[in-house]
Scaffold this active site. Structure first.
Site, PDB file in Angstrom:
ATOM      1  N   ARG A  16       0.808  -1.232  -0.003  1.00 27.51           N
ATOM      2  CA  ARG A  16      -0.068   0.073   0.093  1.00 27.51           C
ATOM      3  C   ARG A  16       0.725   1.290  -0.011  1.00 27.51           C
ATOM      4  O   ARG A  16       0.338   2.414  -0.073  1.00 27.51           O
ATOM      5  CB  ARG A  16      -0.880   0.109   1.214  1.00 27.51           C
ATOM      6  CG  ARG A  16      -1.711  -1.211   1.471  1.00 27.51           C
ATOM      7  CD  ARG A  16      -2.890  -0.970   1.276  1.00 27.51           C
ATOM      8  NE  ARG A  16      -4.003  -2.421   0.974  1.00 27.51           N
ATOM      9  CZ  ARG A  16      -5.057  -2.434   0.895  1.00 27.51           C
ATOM     10  NH1 ARG A  16      -5.887  -1.572   0.693  1.00 27.51           N
ATOM     11  NH2 ARG A  16      -5.798  -3.565   0.748  1.00 27.51           N
ATOM     12  N   LYS A  66      15.132  -6.392   4.427  1.00 25.85           N
ATOM     13  CA  LYS A  66      15.687  -5.323   5.198  1.00 25.85           C
ATOM     14  C   LYS A  66      17.056  -5.387   5.785  1.00 25.85           C
ATOM     15  O   LYS A  66      17.775  -4.620   6.247  1.00 25.85           O
ATOM     16  CB  LYS A  66      14.734  -5.207   6.445  1.00 25.85           C
ATOM     17  CG  LYS A  66      13.013  -4.608   5.992  1.00 25.85           C
ATOM     18  CD  LYS A  66      12.178  -4.608   7.005  1.00 25.85           C
ATOM     19  CE  LYS A  66      10.787  -4.177   6.538  1.00 25.85           C
ATOM     20  NZ  LYS A  66      10.000  -3.958   7.573  1.00 25.85           N
ATOM     21  N   GLY A 130      12.515 -10.309  12.948  1.00 30.46           N
ATOM     22  CA  GLY A 130      13.103  -9.090  12.330  1.00 30.46           C
ATOM     23  C   GLY A 130      11.954  -7.881  12.662  1.00 30.46           C
ATOM     24  O   GLY A 130      12.224  -6.746  12.932  1.00 30.46           O
ATOM     25  N   ALA A 131      10.646  -8.226  12.797  1.00 34.32           N
ATOM     26  CA  ALA A 131       9.484  -7.285  13.085  1.00 34.32           C
ATOM     27  C   ALA A 131       9.846  -6.524  14.391  1.00 34.32           C
ATOM     28  O   ALA A 131       9.554  -5.318  14.773  1.00 34.32           O
ATOM     29  CB  ALA A 131       8.015  -7.698  12.758  1.00 34.32           C
ATOM     30  N   ASN A 151       8.456 -15.099  23.259  1.00 33.42           N
ATOM     31  CA  ASN A 151       8.758 -15.543  22.048  1.00 33.42           C
ATOM     32  C   ASN A 151       8.780 -17.093  22.114  1.00 33.42           C
ATOM     33  O   ASN A 151       9.034 -17.588  23.169  1.00 33.42           O
ATOM     34  CB  ASN A 151      10.178 -15.276  21.521  1.00 33.42           C
ATOM     35  CG  ASN A 151      10.084 -15.342  19.867  1.00 33.42           C
ATOM     36  OD1 ASN A 151       9.285 -15.255  19.245  1.00 33.42           O
ATOM     37  ND2 ASN A 151      11.208 -16.026  19.530  1.00 33.42           N
ATOM     38  N   ARG A 152       8.114 -17.639  20.863  1.00 30.73           N
ATOM     39  CA  ARG A 152       8.265 -19.180  21.103  1.00 30.73           C
ATOM     40  C   ARG A 152       9.715 -19.596  21.499  1.00 30.73           C
ATOM     41  O   ARG A 152       9.584 -20.502  22.141  1.00 30.73           O
ATOM     42  CB  ARG A 152       7.540 -19.725  19.570  1.00 30.73           C
ATOM     43  CG  ARG A 152       7.176 -21.058  19.422  1.00 30.73           C
ATOM     44  CD  ARG A 152       6.812 -21.392  18.095  1.00 30.73           C
ATOM     45  NE  ARG A 152       7.543 -21.135  16.958  1.00 30.73           N
ATOM     46  CZ  ARG A 152       7.581 -21.218  15.591  1.00 30.73           C
ATOM     47  NH1 ARG A 152       6.271 -21.646  15.540  1.00 30.73           N
ATOM     48  NH2 ARG A 152       8.274 -20.553  14.698  1.00 30.73           N
ATOM     49  N   GLY A 238      -2.517  -3.149  11.990  1.00 28.29           N
ATOM     50  CA  GLY A 238      -1.304  -2.335  11.741  1.00 28.29           C
ATOM     51  C   GLY A 238      -1.204  -1.357  10.601  1.00 28.29           C
ATOM     52  O   GLY A 238      -0.216  -0.897  10.199  1.00 28.29           O
TER      53      GLY A 238
HETATM   54  P1  ATR Z   1       9.328 -10.983  10.871  1.00 26.81           P
HETATM   55  O1  ATR Z   1      10.376 -10.275   9.878  1.00 26.81           O
HETATM   56  O2  ATR Z   1       8.059 -10.863  10.417  1.00 26.81           O
HETATM   57  O3  ATR Z   1       9.530 -10.644  12.355  1.00 26.81           O
HETATM   58  P2  ATR Z   1      10.702 -13.626  11.430  1.00 26.81           P
HETATM   59  O4  ATR Z   1      11.969 -12.731  11.800  1.00 26.81           O
HETATM   60  O5  ATR Z   1      10.768 -14.859  10.770  1.00 26.81           O
HETATM   61  O6  ATR Z   1       9.782 -12.567  10.794  1.00 26.81           O
HETATM   62  O7  ATR Z   1      10.020 -13.785  12.927  1.00 26.81           O
HETATM   63  C1  ATR Z   1       8.668 -14.184  12.898  1.00 26.81           C
HETATM   64  C2  ATR Z   1       8.314 -14.354  14.363  1.00 26.81           C
HETATM   65  O8  ATR Z   1       6.915 -14.916  14.621  1.00 26.81           O
HETATM   66  C3  ATR Z   1       9.026 -15.072  15.352  1.00 26.81           C
HETATM   67  O9  ATR Z   1       9.041 -14.403  16.772  1.00 26.81           O
HETATM   68  C4  ATR Z   1       8.435 -16.375  15.262  1.00 26.81           C
HETATM   69  O10 ATR Z   1       8.971 -17.211  16.756  1.00 26.81           O
HETATM   70  P3  ATR Z   1      10.383 -18.192  16.435  1.00 26.81           P
HETATM   71  O11 ATR Z   1      11.518 -17.162  16.857  1.00 26.81           O
HETATM   72  O12 ATR Z   1      10.139 -19.042  17.696  1.00 26.81           O
HETATM   73  O13 ATR Z   1      10.375 -18.865  15.361  1.00 26.81           O
HETATM   74  C5  ATR Z   1       7.188 -16.008  15.454  1.00 26.81           C
HETATM   75  N1  ATR Z   1       6.455 -17.172  14.951  1.00 26.81           N
HETATM   76  C6  ATR Z   1       6.068 -17.466  13.725  1.00 26.81           C
HETATM   77  N2  ATR Z   1       5.430 -18.649  13.832  1.00 26.81           N
HETATM   78  C7  ATR Z   1       4.715 -18.770  14.943  1.00 26.81           C
HETATM   79  C8  ATR Z   1       3.569 -19.481  15.522  1.00 26.81           C
HETATM   80  N3  ATR Z   1       3.050 -20.577  14.902  1.00 26.81           N
HETATM   81  N4  ATR Z   1       3.502 -19.446  17.016  1.00 26.81           N
HETATM   82  C9  ATR Z   1       4.003 -18.593  17.531  1.00 26.81           C
HETATM   83  N5  ATR Z   1       5.232 -17.615  17.148  1.00 26.81           N
HETATM   84  C10 ATR Z   1       5.294 -17.839  15.815  1.00 26.81           C
END
Ligand code: ATR
Length: 271
Positions: A16, A66, A130-131, A151-152, A238
């Protein structure tokens, strides 16, 4: 003469940003043309160099580039340096300057558009990818009482907290299941919605009336927003962050700050 900018990504057709920057240009009278640039996954640098060589003045960078943009910047703002990622480049004559406007965009959306000054609040940041990394420094700068990163993979939350410790706001890391109760602001910076889950954390994290913001917008954000509303929180997608980060980028390039409110209203009407 019109100055050219673009959003560079892969994919990029859904972005967008061209619509937002077209509204900013019209509103401010700035001679800005803003396009979409699809870069091959293995050809980001070449695409950028060609765009700059054609006379363009800068660009925004979206997934998955990024971190590459961070590496390509000759100089970086402090906030880009801290987050380890660049979402805005300015092609200055003496080298490319990298900035990251995501965190300021998020904080401005929370404080101005959602009218929640962060000072003194308990903030939960869900995610450590990253976000999340891109916004933690700006959240700290807004001086909440405490920020918890969950975080997971708990080790990634700990690493993110460790890299931001020196900044003066109490920070802690925890697992998703150990997330603290009764937070004033909960920010979902995970991509868990892509896996179909409503929320990565349980509802006890929400103080009654808490702000629950998902960095995504559109159908991807909806399960989290529905979950938040069902548990007494104020849901927020967002889209406001998107407009605010764009305004920060526009200011970084042009030195002029657009009024984001009519732009957010117009964008929301098209969603
Ligand atoms: P982005 O740039 O969007 O942040 P990323 O760096 O791949 O993408 O990060 C994805 C985030 O979503 C991470 O915090 C990831 O958790 P992990 O670090 O444990 O992988 C989280 N995430 C992705 N899928 C998830 C899920 N099904 N449940 C919980 N957290 C999830």
């Amino acid at each position: 003469m019109t100055d050219r900018y673009a959003v560079v990504g892969n994919p990029v057709e859904h972005s967008r940003s061209p619509a937002i920057h077209a509204m900013f240009a019209e509103q401010t009278g700035q001679p800005v043309a803003y396009e979409r640039l699809l870069a091959p996954l293995d050809g980001f640098e070449a695409a950028l160099r060609a765009f700059a060589a054609a006379g363009a003045k800068g660009c925004n960078i979206t997934v998955p580039f990024k971190f590459e943009a961070f590496a390509l910047a000759a100089r970086r703002t402090d906030r880009a340096q801290l987050g380890g990622a660049v979402n805005t480049l300015r092609f200055d004559a003496d080298g490319w300057v990298g900035d990251n406007t995501d965190g300021a965009g998020l904080v401005n959306d929370i404080q101005r558009n959602a009218a929640r000054p962060l000072a003194g609040l308990q903030v939960l940041l869900v995610g450590a990818g990253g976000a999340a990394a891109g916004v933690l420094g700006s959240l700290i700068a807004a001086a909440p009482a405490r920020i918890t990163v969950v975080n997971r993979s708990a080790d990634k939350a700990q690493a993110l907290v460790d890299s931001h410790r020196q900044l003066g706001v109490p920070l802690q890391a925890a697992t998703l299941t150990d997330a603290p109760a009764a937070q004033d602001v909960v920010i979902n910076a995970t991509s868990s919605s892509l896996a179909g889950a409503a929320s990565p954390v349980a509802e006890h994290v929400l103080k009654p009336g808490a702000l629950a913001l998902d960095m995504m917008y559109g159908p991807k954000a909806q399960p989290f927003l529905d979950w938040a509303a069902a548990h007494g929180a104020e849901p927020r997608d967002g889209l406001g962050m998107l407009v605010e980060q764009a305004a920060e980028a526009f200011f970084f390039w042009r030195g002029v700050r657009p009024d984001t409110r009519p732009v957010l209203r117009a964008l929301r009407a098209t969603l």
